[in-house]
Design a protein around this motif. Sequence first.
Motif, PDB file in Angstrom:
ATOM      1  N   LEU A 210      -5.709  -3.018   2.238  1.00  0.00           N
ATOM      2  CA  LEU A 210      -7.229  -4.000   2.241  1.00  0.00           C
ATOM      3  C   LEU A 210      -6.572  -4.847   3.049  1.00  0.00           C
ATOM      4  CD1 LEU A 210     -10.905  -4.364   2.503  1.00  0.00           C
ATOM      5  CD2 LEU A 210      -9.723  -5.158  -0.008  1.00  0.00           C
ATOM      6  N   LYS A 211      -7.004  -5.247   3.882  1.00  0.00           N
ATOM      7  CA  LYS A 211      -7.028  -6.154   4.632  1.00  0.00           C
ATOM      8  C   LYS A 211      -7.771  -7.912   5.049  1.00  0.00           C
ATOM      9  CE  LYS A 211      -3.150  -3.745   7.456  1.00  0.00           C
ATOM     10  NZ  LYS A 211      -3.008  -4.105   8.695  1.00  0.00           N
ATOM     11  N   ILE A 212      -7.611  -8.851   4.658  1.00  0.00           N
ATOM     12  CA  ILE A 212      -8.343 -10.154   4.984  1.00  0.00           C
ATOM     13  C   ILE A 212      -7.481 -10.696   6.241  1.00  0.00           C
ATOM     14  CG2 ILE A 212      -9.763 -12.119   4.099  1.00  0.00           C
ATOM     15  CD1 ILE A 212      -9.210 -10.500   1.458  1.00  0.00           C
ATOM     16  N   GLN A 213      -7.893 -11.202   7.370  1.00  0.00           N
ATOM     17  CA  GLN A 213      -7.919 -12.314   8.117  1.00  0.00           C
ATOM     18  C   GLN A 213      -8.931 -12.644   8.935  1.00  0.00           C
ATOM     19  OE1 GLN A 213      -4.895 -10.380  10.720  1.00  0.00           O
ATOM     20  NE2 GLN A 213      -4.568 -12.817  11.791  1.00  0.00           N
ATOM     21  N   PRO A 214      -9.212 -14.082   9.143  1.00  0.00           N
ATOM     22  CA  PRO A 214      -8.734 -14.772   7.963  1.00  0.00           C
ATOM     23  C   PRO A 214      -9.394 -15.206   6.691  1.00  0.00           C
ATOM     24  CG  PRO A 214     -10.078 -16.296   9.347  1.00  0.00           C
ATOM     25  CD  PRO A 214     -10.106 -14.812   9.783  1.00  0.00           C
TER      26      PRO A 214
ATOM     27  N   GLY B 191      -0.657   6.401 -12.407  1.00  0.00           N
ATOM     28  CA  GLY B 191      -2.121   6.389 -12.425  1.00  0.00           C
ATOM     29  C   GLY B 191      -2.019   5.357 -10.787  1.00  0.00           C
ATOM     30  N   VAL B 192      -3.261   5.140 -10.794  1.00  0.00           N
ATOM     31  CA  VAL B 192      -3.062   4.346  -9.228  1.00  0.00           C
ATOM     32  C   VAL B 192      -2.453   3.255  -9.268  1.00  0.00           C
ATOM     33  CG1 VAL B 192      -5.372   2.836  -7.483  1.00  0.00           C
ATOM     34  CG2 VAL B 192      -5.668   4.816  -9.654  1.00  0.00           C
ATOM     35  N   VAL B 193      -1.797   2.728  -8.538  1.00  0.00           N
ATOM     36  CA  VAL B 193      -0.534   1.623  -8.357  1.00  0.00           C
ATOM     37  C   VAL B 193      -1.464   0.484  -6.902  1.00  0.00           C
ATOM     38  CG1 VAL B 193       1.887   0.777  -7.597  1.00  0.00           C
ATOM     39  CG2 VAL B 193       1.260   3.248  -8.963  1.00  0.00           C
ATOM     40  N   GLN B 194      -0.864  -0.244  -7.757  1.00  0.00           N
ATOM     41  CA  GLN B 194      -1.733  -1.581  -6.502  1.00  0.00           C
ATOM     42  C   GLN B 194      -0.775  -2.548  -6.125  1.00  0.00           C
ATOM     43  OE1 GLN B 194      -5.776  -1.935  -8.285  1.00  0.00           O
ATOM     44  NE2 GLN B 194      -5.942  -3.380  -5.964  1.00  0.00           N
ATOM     45  N   SER B 195       0.213  -3.310  -5.242  1.00  0.00           N
ATOM     46  CA  SER B 195       0.569  -4.498  -4.979  1.00  0.00           C
ATOM     47  C   SER B 195       0.223  -4.939  -4.005  1.00  0.00           C
ATOM     48  CB  SER B 195       2.044  -3.797  -4.817  1.00  0.00           C
ATOM     49  OG  SER B 195       2.236  -3.649  -2.982  1.00  0.00           O
ATOM     50  N   PRO B 196       0.558  -6.543  -4.092  1.00  0.00           N
ATOM     51  CA  PRO B 196       1.553  -6.947  -5.107  1.00  0.00           C
ATOM     52  C   PRO B 196       0.257  -7.411  -5.941  1.00  0.00           C
ATOM     53  CG  PRO B 196       0.267  -8.723  -3.835  1.00  0.00           C
ATOM     54  CD  PRO B 196      -0.045  -7.265  -2.810  1.00  0.00           C
ATOM     55  N   ARG B 197       0.849  -7.848  -7.111  1.00  0.00           N
ATOM     56  CA  ARG B 197      -0.290  -7.691  -8.308  1.00  0.00           C
ATOM     57  C   ARG B 197      -1.277  -9.001  -8.711  1.00  0.00           C
ATOM     58  NH1 ARG B 197      -0.310  -5.919 -13.230  1.00  0.00           N
ATOM     59  NH2 ARG B 197      -2.255  -6.597 -13.346  1.00  0.00           N
TER      60      ARG B 197
ATOM     61  N   GLN C  56      -5.036 -18.458   6.465  1.00  0.00           N
ATOM     62  CA  GLN C  56      -4.189 -17.155   6.401  1.00  0.00           C
ATOM     63  C   GLN C  56      -4.780 -15.482   6.504  1.00  0.00           C
ATOM     64  OE1 GLN C  56      -0.805 -17.806   7.494  1.00  0.00           O
ATOM     65  NE2 GLN C  56      -1.272 -20.032   7.677  1.00  0.00           N
ATOM     66  N   PRO C  57      -3.640 -15.112   6.910  1.00  0.00           N
ATOM     67  CA  PRO C  57      -3.929 -13.494   6.299  1.00  0.00           C
ATOM     68  C   PRO C  57      -3.527 -13.240   5.399  1.00  0.00           C
ATOM     69  CG  PRO C  57      -2.184 -13.879   7.899  1.00  0.00           C
ATOM     70  CD  PRO C  57      -2.679 -14.671   7.794  1.00  0.00           C
ATOM     71  N   VAL C  58      -3.767 -11.879   5.116  1.00  0.00           N
ATOM     72  CA  VAL C  58      -3.685 -11.530   3.481  1.00  0.00           C
ATOM     73  C   VAL C  58      -3.750  -9.730   3.192  1.00  0.00           C
ATOM     74  CG1 VAL C  58      -5.260 -11.761   1.887  1.00  0.00           C
ATOM     75  CG2 VAL C  58      -3.310 -11.619   1.189  1.00  0.00           C
ATOM     76  N   ALA C  59      -2.437  -8.945   2.683  1.00  0.00           N
ATOM     77  CA  ALA C  59      -3.020  -7.527   2.807  1.00  0.00           C
ATOM     78  C   ALA C  59      -2.632  -6.975   1.779  1.00  0.00           C
ATOM     79  CB  ALA C  59      -2.051  -6.929   3.519  1.00  0.00           C
ATOM     80  N   PHE C  60      -3.413  -6.269   0.942  1.00  0.00           N
ATOM     81  CA  PHE C  60      -3.528  -5.190  -0.742  1.00  0.00           C
ATOM     82  C   PHE C  60      -3.105  -4.050  -0.424  1.00  0.00           C
ATOM     83  CE2 PHE C  60      -4.956  -9.606  -2.105  1.00  0.00           C
ATOM     84  CZ  PHE C  60      -6.462  -9.622  -1.134  1.00  0.00           C
TER      85      PHE C  60
END
Lengths: 113, 118
Positions: B77-81, B3-9, B17-21
Motif C-alpha cells: 500500500l503506497k501513499i504519495q504524497p 500470522g499476517v506479517v506487516q512491515s514496517p511497524r 513524502q512517499p511511503v509504502a507499507f
Amino acid sequence: AQTVTQSQPEMSVQEAETVTLSCTYDTSENNYYLFWYKQPPSRQMILVIRQEAYKQQNATENRFSVNFQKAAKSFSLKISDSQLGDTAMYFCAFTNRDDKIIFGKGTRLHILP
Amino acid sequence: EAGVVQSPRYKIIEKKQPVAFWCNPISGHNTLYWYLQNLGQGPELLIRYENEEAVDDSQLPKDRFSAERLKGVDSTLKIQPAELGDSAVYLCASSLEGPGTGSTDTQYFGPGTRLTVL
C-alpha cells in the motif's frame, strides 16, 4: 446502509467480575455475520467470537459468550471471570455475504487488579 | 502457523513524502484487506483483494493512495504524497475466502503499521 453502534466508549471492572459490552446494529438483511474482535495495547486485532445470524443458539468461547437478539438487532458480549489480560479495545463488527465488514467505534475495557 | 506479517511497524515521515507499507498474508489465504484505523476508532476498509484482483476499492483515495497484490500473495500500500491527516495505523488482514463467495470467513489481522506524518 449497515451501521454498528457501541454505546460504551470505556468501561472498568474488577478482576474476576463479569462484564457485558453492548453492541447494536442496523441492517435490512436477513443473513449476516457478527463478530467481536479484541485489540490489546500491542494493537494486534484478534477474533474473540463470531455469530451467524441464522443460528438461534448464542455462540460461546470459554469465558466469552454473546447474547444475540436478532429482532432487537443487539449483539452483546459477556466476559465471565475477567482477567487482567482481557484489558483491550473491543470492536463489534458486522458483515453480510456480499459486503465489506463494518466495525463499531470500540469499547475500551480496563480490568482492574 | 505464521500470522499476517506487516512491515514496517512504525514509520515517521515528513508531509509530501512517499511511503509504502508491506503485508504478507497467512499462507493460503485468498482474500487480503487493507484498513485504516484512526486513534480511538474502528478499522475502515480501504481495499479488498480476491487473489490479484481488487474487488472493492471504493474507499481508497485514489489521488494519493495506490495498492497492488502481485501474484496474489504479498501486497503493498503506497501513499504519495503523504499528508498530515494520513497519520494513522494501517492494518492488513487476510481470510481464506471473502464476502460474495458464499462463505464469510474470519479475518486475521496483522500488527499494523503506525504512520506519523510531520
